[in-house]
Enzyme design. Sequence first.
Site, mmCIF file in Angstrom:
data_model
loop_
_atom_site.group_PDB
_atom_site.id
_atom_site.type_symbol
_atom_site.label_atom_id
_atom_site.label_comp_id
_atom_site.label_asym_id
_atom_site.label_seq_id
_atom_site.Cartn_x
_atom_site.Cartn_y
_atom_site.Cartn_z
ATOM 1 N N LYS A 52 -10.592 -15.702 -11.545
ATOM 2 C CA LYS A 52 -11.770 -15.761 -10.694
ATOM 3 C C LYS A 52 -12.654 -14.527 -10.845
ATOM 4 C CE LYS A 52 -9.792 -13.772 -6.578
ATOM 5 N NZ LYS A 52 -9.581 -13.785 -5.169
ATOM 6 N N LYS A 61 -14.629 -7.827 -8.975
ATOM 7 C CA LYS A 61 -15.190 -6.606 -9.556
ATOM 8 C C LYS A 61 -14.140 -5.776 -10.274
ATOM 9 C CE LYS A 61 -15.088 -3.986 -5.248
ATOM 10 N NZ LYS A 61 -13.927 -3.145 -5.309
ATOM 11 N N LYS A 113 0.830 -1.213 0.000
ATOM 12 C CA LYS A 113 0.000 0.000 0.000
ATOM 13 C C LYS A 113 0.860 1.257 0.000
ATOM 14 C CE LYS A 113 -4.067 -2.137 2.011
ATOM 15 N NZ LYS A 113 -4.703 -2.456 3.291
#
Length: 331
Positions: free
Chosen positions: A194, A197, A111
């Site tokens: 998989k 979104k 991050k």
Amino acid sequence: METVLSGIRPTGNLHLGNYFGAVKNFVKMQEENNCFFFIADYHSLTTHPKPADLHGNVKQVLAEYLAAGLDPEKSTLYIQSDLPEIAELYLILNMNAYLGELERVTTFKEKARKQPENVNAGLLTYPTLMAADIIIHKADKVPVGKDQEQNLEMTRTFARRFNRMYSQDFFPIPQAFNFGEQLVKIPGLDGSGKMGKSEGEGNAIFLADDPKSIRKKVMRAVTDSGPTAANQSKPEAIENLFKLMEVVSAEEVVKHFNEAYNNCSIRYGDLKKQLAEDIIIFTEPMRDRILSLSSDDAAISKAAKIGAEKARASAQKTIREVREIIGFRPF
Ligand code: TRP
């Protein structure tokens, strides 16, 4: 009875991958365990200091989990920021969390690389907040994906450290809850990988999708020109459609299309039409509940209130004991 706890990020809408990968198991779990499920809205601030619609997102997530079957009477379903006790335990844990160990956490490093302009202290201490989430209810088990294992390891470190520091066998050391066989990976509609979104428009089917957009997405799913010899193995894109069928369609339907594939008479258009209708039948009751909950502020508010009350009772007990152990005592 074991205490199981899971945190839910208040982002995005539930898709079939989330449903079969986690939510369905949560619904089952609440029958046999003392379950805590919470929406991790404090955590959002580590990456989104000014979340565009925090309140709306939390409401949507709450509505969708309720619609999917979490029962506020059976489990404790709450919003993290409704519990100031979590923030208090986080503060206390931070006093014994070290810069070196926090800096080594992979998710922190990732991050920090992604948002170099905002490497804030909350990002660094994400694992202590997560530890506070977990041990505030003295959880035994935490269902986590691979990406959260290191954070859970940190929780164990902080819990052990507290116990050692105050010579108390106070916090249980939480373990990962392993779904094992039950874990179903749902593929997306783009022919590979998989359902997610972020994998691109049309790859995921959301529980809140209307029949028209489900049909559209399924009809656009990637296929090929079909098998050319009997009993061929299926390429990934086709295998994916069959996997989806296996979770939403009747056994005979799957068998029928498998036979058609094996004798080369299959028409993917027919398979997709059937798949779309079966997905619609499967998701429609949840979609209806999502829609009615979204416009029923009283129901949402009631669920949030029940959850907050139960969760706070549990958190307050822990905080009271922690304060006593450390030596914060009234005069
Ligand atoms: N970090 C988790 C995630 O990104 C969310 C989370 C926050 C969580 N607190 C938790 C998960 C406590 C389990 C337990 O998915």
